[in-house]
Motif scaffolding. Structure first.
Motif, PDB file in Angstrom:
ATOM      1  N   LEU A   4       0.865  -1.179   0.000  1.00  0.00           N
ATOM      2  CA  LEU A   4       0.000   0.000   0.000  1.00  0.00           C
ATOM      3  C   LEU A   4       0.899   1.226   0.000  1.00  0.00           C
ATOM      4  O   LEU A   4       1.548   1.541   0.991  1.00  0.00           O
ATOM      5  N   GLY A   5       0.965   1.889  -1.144  1.00  0.00           N
ATOM      6  CA  GLY A   5       1.965   2.919  -1.362  1.00  0.00           C
ATOM      7  C   GLY A   5       3.205   2.283  -1.967  1.00  0.00           C
ATOM      8  O   GLY A   5       3.557   1.152  -1.643  1.00  0.00           O
ATOM      9  N   ASP A   6       3.880   3.016  -2.847  1.00  0.00           N
ATOM     10  CA  ASP A   6       5.049   2.476  -3.543  1.00  0.00           C
ATOM     11  C   ASP A   6       6.212   2.318  -2.573  1.00  0.00           C
ATOM     12  O   ASP A   6       6.757   3.308  -2.078  1.00  0.00           O
ATOM     13  N   PRO A   7       6.640   1.072  -2.275  1.00  0.00           N
ATOM     14  CA  PRO A   7       7.735   0.907  -1.317  1.00  0.00           C
ATOM     15  C   PRO A   7       9.060   1.448  -1.820  1.00  0.00           C
ATOM     16  O   PRO A   7       9.950   1.753  -1.012  1.00  0.00           O
ATOM     17  N   ASP A   8       9.219   1.587  -3.138  1.00  0.00           N
ATOM     18  CA  ASP A   8      10.479   2.097  -3.675  1.00  0.00           C
ATOM     19  C   ASP A   8      10.647   3.587  -3.443  1.00  0.00           C
ATOM     20  O   ASP A   8      11.756   4.112  -3.586  1.00  0.00           O
ATOM     21  N   LYS A   9       9.574   4.279  -3.091  1.00  0.00           N
ATOM     22  CA  LYS A   9       9.628   5.713  -2.849  1.00  0.00           C
ATOM     23  C   LYS A   9       9.408   6.078  -1.378  1.00  0.00           C
ATOM     24  O   LYS A   9       9.503   7.252  -1.010  1.00  0.00           O
ATOM     25  N   ALA A  10       9.118   5.105  -0.545  1.00  0.00           N
ATOM     26  CA  ALA A  10       8.733   5.371   0.843  1.00  0.00           C
ATOM     27  C   ALA A  10       9.950   5.628   1.732  1.00  0.00           C
ATOM     28  O   ALA A  10      11.053   5.134   1.481  1.00  0.00           O
ATOM     29  N   THR A  11       9.722   6.393   2.799  1.00  0.00           N
ATOM     30  CA  THR A  11      10.757   6.627   3.802  1.00  0.00           C
ATOM     31  C   THR A  11      10.912   5.424   4.704  1.00  0.00           C
ATOM     32  O   THR A  11      12.008   5.115   5.170  1.00  0.00           O
TER      33      THR A  11
END
Length: 456
Positions: free
Chosen positions: A217-224
């Motif tokens: 849920l949400g792009d893990p490649d862009k997450a903090t």
């Protein structure tokens, strides 16, 4: 591109961009219905019509189907880019973070400019071997042109979608294309189409047997920060909606605690979870699932953009044994390990797990049945002796939680050495994600790396 002004950022409505993303997703769904109708017509033609003219028409229909698949891949790429842009604007607006909003604007523009790349045909050279690690896969993927990547997503979606080391956005598009016609119904397709909450990324799916799926849920490649949650006994595609909803609560609570930071929550059902208590009393499912979890976590690290994300892995019930087995060997890509409602994690001490110092956490509710049902054979014998040796012995023996469980010391027991956090006494086996509860606050704080705010 010039930076966005403070006034423009304040006036921007993230919801409007999210609606545009949903419009692109709707176009992909519409094209999917056209594909299904064309395939039905093509099958009927092949059954009723033979000869050169029929072959020519079948070839034309096949070409049209390929173009529709490419159109859907492009629609999903736009959907992803605009969904993440809307989320980035929502994070930037409260604090007026112009720099992050500008970066998101530039990144989104670059993706949209490259939409509907013309496939260049299959890439030259050999593809990664089945034994290649995620880092090697990531290097191979990065060396491909946009057209080659698009060809692979369209021509070999099942293979691309299963590769740890391929970015989440590409895996999601390939897997969405691949699930056409698969016997998958219920909560998973519904969540993939849902416009509420963070965008769902389908990172793996297999309907065989009880089914497996991995959804972010949400792009893990862009997450903090990225939270990977591993469910326990009886988890399957039929129950996936509830499992995913619990993971999503961690991301939602983390966003409430730190609205400027992006958290991706992943429900990782990448193993065959036990169906019955007899299966759950053995380690075979965990032993089979642990290597896949290790590879998945390494893939997250290999594909992440920018500074490394903080990676937290949460194991619930039998899933905690999967996590513990994966972390018992060096090189597990996790910055924090969390065990809730655990029947034991395969070791008797936090020191036997490969995690940074102070980053092994645990909680078990006083009402969680796991500590009564998953008693080790040795403790069971001792309890039977006590129950027969004194008045009210049964109450003394079986009326209290055990710390010696199926797979070792309860990680929530002080002797294990994990950092413990509170959970609702009456929460039972699934109360760790109850909204407003101390355990959910703790899970979100751990994901954020804020161990100082954990309730003791």
């Amino acid at each position: 591109m010039t930076a966005l002004g403070a006034g423009a950022l304040a006036a921007t409505d993230p919801g409007a961009w999210q609606q545009v993303a949903l419009d692109w997703r709707a176009w992909a769904a519409t094209a999917g219905r056209w594909v299904a109708e064309l395939r039905t017509c093509a099958a009927g033609l092949r059954a009723a019509w033979k000869g050169a003219a029929a072959d020519a028409l079948a070839a034309r229909i096949g070409g049209l189907l390929r173009r529709l698949d490419l159109f859907r891949l492009g629609c999903w790429a736009a959907d992803q880019a605009l969904s993440e842009f809307a989320a980035a604007l929502a994070r930037a607006r409260p604090g007026g973070d112009i720099a992050s909003a500008t970066r998101a604007d530039e990144d989104t523009a670059a993706i949209l400019d490259g939409l509907f790349a013309v496939p260049a045909g299959p890439p030259g050279g050999d593809p990664p071997a089945c034994t290649a690690g995620p880092e090697e896969v990531a290097r191979w993927w990065a060396g491909l042109s946009a057209g080659q990547r698009e060809w692979l997503c369209a021509a070999r979606p099942g293979w691309v979608g299963s590769l740890d080391g391929v970015p989440a956005a590409a895996r999601d598009r390939a897997n969405r294309l691949m699930i056409d016609g698969l016997p998958i119904a219920g909560s998973l397709p519904d969540r993939l189409a849902d416009g509420d909450g963070p965008r769902a990324y389908l990172l793996a799916v297999d309907p065989a047997g009880d089914g497996r799926a991995v959804v972010a849920l949400g792009d893990p490649d862009k997450a903090t920060q990225v939270v990977t949650q591993v469910p326990g006994m009886t988890a399957d595609l039929a129950s996936y909606g509830g499992e995913l909803a619990r993971a999503e609560r961690i991301a939602v609570r983390a966003a409430e605690l730190a609205p400027e930071r992006a958290t991706s929550a992943i429900m990782w059902l990448g193993y065959d979870a036990p169906d019955f208590l007899g299966e759950a009393s053995g380690r075979s499912s965990a032993n089979a699932g642990a290597p896949a979890l290790r590879r998945f976590q390494a893939g997250l690290r290999a594909t992440h953009e920018g500074a490394p994300a903080r990676q937290t892995v949460v194991g619930h019930s039998y899933g905690s044994l999967v996590v513990g087995t994966a972390a018992a060997r060096p090189g597990f890509d996790a910055d924090s390990l969390v065990f809730v409602g655990s029947p034991g994690v395969g070791v008797d001490s936090a020191k036997d797990l490969h995690a940074p110092p102070g980053e092994v956490w645990a909680s078990t509710s006083r009402s969680d049945i796991i500590q009564y049902a998953a008693v080790s054979p040795r403790s069971l014998v001792e309890d039977l002796v006590v129950s027969q040796a004194r008045p009210a012995g049964a109450l003394l023996a079986f009326g209290r939680p055990e710390d010696d469980l199926y797979f070792g010391t309860n990680p929530a027991d002080p002797s294990f050495g994990a950092r413990r956090f509170a959970s609702r006494p009456g929460g039972g086996h699934l109360g760790y994600w109850d909204e407003g509860g101390p355990a959910l606050d703790a899970l979100a704080a751990i994901a954020l790396g804020r161990g100082d705010v954990i309730p003791r």
